[in-house]
Design a protein around this motif. Structure first.
Motif, PDB file in Angstrom:
ATOM      1  N   GLY A 189     -17.164   9.193   7.005  1.00  0.00           N
ATOM      2  CA  GLY A 189     -17.827   9.843   6.177  1.00  0.00           C
ATOM      3  C   GLY A 189     -16.958  10.963   5.433  1.00  0.00           C
ATOM      4  N   GLY A 190     -17.480  12.050   4.664  1.00  0.00           N
ATOM      5  CA  GLY A 190     -16.406  12.809   3.463  1.00  0.00           C
ATOM      6  C   GLY A 190     -16.354  11.507   2.586  1.00  0.00           C
ATOM      7  N   ASN A 191     -14.888  11.447   1.889  1.00  0.00           N
ATOM      8  CA  ASN A 191     -14.755  10.698   0.881  1.00  0.00           C
ATOM      9  C   ASN A 191     -12.969   9.699   1.188  1.00  0.00           C
ATOM     10  N   ARG A 192     -14.193   9.600   2.585  1.00  0.00           N
ATOM     11  CA  ARG A 192     -12.324   8.124   3.315  1.00  0.00           C
ATOM     12  C   ARG A 192     -13.602   7.080   3.639  1.00  0.00           C
ATOM     13  N   ILE A 193     -12.220   6.225   3.292  1.00  0.00           N
ATOM     14  CA  ILE A 193     -12.089   4.604   3.679  1.00  0.00           C
ATOM     15  C   ILE A 193     -11.826   4.280   4.592  1.00  0.00           C
ATOM     16  N   TRP A 194     -11.401   3.893   5.838  1.00  0.00           N
ATOM     17  CA  TRP A 194     -10.177   2.965   6.958  1.00  0.00           C
ATOM     18  C   TRP A 194     -10.407   1.893   6.922  1.00  0.00           C
ATOM     19  N   ALA A 195      -9.187   0.781   6.681  1.00  0.00           N
ATOM     20  CA  ALA A 195      -9.365  -0.509   6.818  1.00  0.00           C
ATOM     21  C   ALA A 195      -9.973  -0.686   8.222  1.00  0.00           C
ATOM     22  N   LEU A 196     -10.082  -1.757   8.310  1.00  0.00           N
ATOM     23  CA  LEU A 196     -10.865  -2.866   9.461  1.00  0.00           C
ATOM     24  C   LEU A 196      -9.548  -4.004   9.172  1.00  0.00           C
ATOM     25  N   PRO A 197      -9.683  -4.195  10.775  1.00  0.00           N
ATOM     26  CA  PRO A 197      -8.488  -5.630  10.550  1.00  0.00           C
ATOM     27  C   PRO A 197      -8.820  -6.281   9.904  1.00  0.00           C
ATOM     28  N   GLY A 198      -7.755  -7.098   9.307  1.00  0.00           N
ATOM     29  CA  GLY A 198      -7.608  -8.015   8.158  1.00  0.00           C
ATOM     30  C   GLY A 198      -7.479  -7.617   6.849  1.00  0.00           C
ATOM     31  N   PHE A 199      -7.767  -6.164   6.728  1.00  0.00           N
ATOM     32  CA  PHE A 199      -7.363  -5.088   5.558  1.00  0.00           C
ATOM     33  C   PHE A 199      -6.848  -4.140   5.499  1.00  0.00           C
ATOM     34  N   TRP A 200      -5.974  -4.220   4.438  1.00  0.00           N
ATOM     35  CA  TRP A 200      -5.453  -3.351   4.106  1.00  0.00           C
ATOM     36  C   TRP A 200      -5.637  -2.304   2.972  1.00  0.00           C
ATOM     37  N   ASN A 201      -5.555  -0.884   2.822  1.00  0.00           N
ATOM     38  CA  ASN A 201      -5.270  -0.153   1.108  1.00  0.00           C
ATOM     39  C   ASN A 201      -4.106   1.123   1.488  1.00  0.00           C
ATOM     40  N   ASP A 202      -4.546   1.405   0.450  1.00  0.00           N
ATOM     41  CA  ASP A 202      -2.968   2.045  -0.422  1.00  0.00           C
ATOM     42  C   ASP A 202      -3.036   3.860   0.985  1.00  0.00           C
ATOM     43  N   ASN A 203      -4.508   4.044   0.299  1.00  0.00           N
ATOM     44  CA  ASN A 203      -4.460   5.793   1.466  1.00  0.00           C
ATOM     45  C   ASN A 203      -6.302   5.651   1.766  1.00  0.00           C
ATOM     46  N   GLU A 204      -6.408   6.587   2.138  1.00  0.00           N
ATOM     47  CA  GLU A 204      -8.035   6.313   2.101  1.00  0.00           C
ATOM     48  C   GLU A 204      -9.422   6.768   0.826  1.00  0.00           C
ATOM     49  N   LYS A 205      -8.816   6.786  -0.126  1.00  0.00           N
ATOM     50  CA  LYS A 205      -9.874   6.829  -0.913  1.00  0.00           C
ATOM     51  C   LYS A 205      -9.740   5.159  -2.074  1.00  0.00           C
ATOM     52  N   SER A 206      -8.767   4.531  -1.588  1.00  0.00           N
ATOM     53  CA  SER A 206      -8.549   3.388  -2.580  1.00  0.00           C
ATOM     54  C   SER A 206      -9.395   1.941  -1.511  1.00  0.00           C
ATOM     55  N   VAL A 207     -10.632   1.415  -2.213  1.00  0.00           N
ATOM     56  CA  VAL A 207     -10.848   0.302  -2.148  1.00  0.00           C
ATOM     57  C   VAL A 207     -10.271  -0.800  -0.546  1.00  0.00           C
ATOM     58  N   PRO A 208     -10.103  -0.634   0.725  1.00  0.00           N
ATOM     59  CA  PRO A 208      -9.798  -2.333   1.590  1.00  0.00           C
ATOM     60  C   PRO A 208      -9.608  -3.293   0.529  1.00  0.00           C
ATOM     61  N   ALA A 209      -8.578  -4.665   0.593  1.00  0.00           N
ATOM     62  CA  ALA A 209      -8.452  -5.605   0.385  1.00  0.00           C
ATOM     63  C   ALA A 209      -7.982  -6.760   1.235  1.00  0.00           C
TER      64      ALA A 209
ATOM     65  N   GLY B 205      -5.649  -2.237  10.640  1.00  0.00           N
ATOM     66  CA  GLY B 205      -6.587  -1.873  10.789  1.00  0.00           C
ATOM     67  C   GLY B 205      -6.323  -0.789  11.350  1.00  0.00           C
ATOM     68  N   SER B 206      -6.502   0.404  10.656  1.00  0.00           N
ATOM     69  CA  SER B 206      -6.576   2.061  11.120  1.00  0.00           C
ATOM     70  C   SER B 206      -6.953   3.039  10.146  1.00  0.00           C
ATOM     71  N   ASN B 207      -7.138   3.778  10.954  1.00  0.00           N
ATOM     72  CA  ASN B 207      -7.378   5.477  10.054  1.00  0.00           C
ATOM     73  C   ASN B 207      -6.377   6.448   9.484  1.00  0.00           C
ATOM     74  N   VAL B 208      -4.897   5.540   9.474  1.00  0.00           N
ATOM     75  CA  VAL B 208      -3.818   5.899   9.092  1.00  0.00           C
ATOM     76  C   VAL B 208      -3.630   4.638   8.161  1.00  0.00           C
ATOM     77  N   THR B 209      -3.680   4.747   7.141  1.00  0.00           N
ATOM     78  CA  THR B 209      -3.385   4.110   5.463  1.00  0.00           C
ATOM     79  C   THR B 209      -2.487   3.447   5.399  1.00  0.00           C
ATOM     80  N   SER B 210      -1.630   2.106   4.966  1.00  0.00           N
ATOM     81  CA  SER B 210      -0.676   1.116   4.777  1.00  0.00           C
ATOM     82  C   SER B 210      -0.079   0.877   6.028  1.00  0.00           C
ATOM     83  N   VAL B 211      -1.369   0.665   6.867  1.00  0.00           N
ATOM     84  CA  VAL B 211       0.025  -0.260   8.530  1.00  0.00           C
ATOM     85  C   VAL B 211      -0.256  -1.437   8.424  1.00  0.00           C
ATOM     86  N   CYS B 212       1.060  -2.201   8.969  1.00  0.00           N
ATOM     87  CA  CYS B 212       1.144  -3.076   9.223  1.00  0.00           C
ATOM     88  C   CYS B 212       1.197  -3.676  10.584  1.00  0.00           C
TER      89      CYS B 212
END
Length: 127
Positions: free
Chosen positions: A22-42, A52-59
């Protein structure tokens, strides 16, 4: 916006690889990564590098960088893009040597035993 959507003024369906709480947030699912909550995961390669995490840029441990595409110090990248610990690699070489030695001595033992058995059988036949 509602869960499953993101955006500030509009409701955009959540992209593949993302969870939109909800809001303007996107969290990466397992197998995906994003720079921040506003970027589309790859997608990550390998997928297991990105938990995957609600914290971005996690490996996962052993991986780092954008899309978890690099290995941390003391790790190396395999041909399947996995990051392996250098100490584990030296252990695998030792295991290979041990297995090769066991197979070699097993074949030698089999050859000696079969020669003895064949020789014994031939001597019994001619007696």
């Amino acid at each position: 916006s509602l869960p499953g959507f993101y955006g500030t003024d509009t409701c955009i369906p959540c992209p593949e690889g993302g969870y939109c709480p909800g809001g303007n947030r996107i969290w990466a699912l397992p197998g995906f990564w994003n720079d921040n909550e506003k970027s589309v995961p790859a997608a990550c390669n390998p997928p297991r590098a990105c938990p995957g995490s609600n914290v971005t840029s996690v490996c996962e441990y052993g991986y780092e960088g954008r899309y978890c595409g690099e290995c941390i110090d003391a790790y190396y990248r395999t041909t399947s893009y996995e990051c392996m610990n250098c100490e584990d690699a030296s252990d695998s070489g030792l295991y290979f040597v041990i297995i090769a030695a066991v197979v070699f001595f097993g074949l030698i033992t089999l050859a000696v035993v079969s020669k003895f058995f064949f020789s014994f059988e031939m001597n019994s036949y001619f007696l």
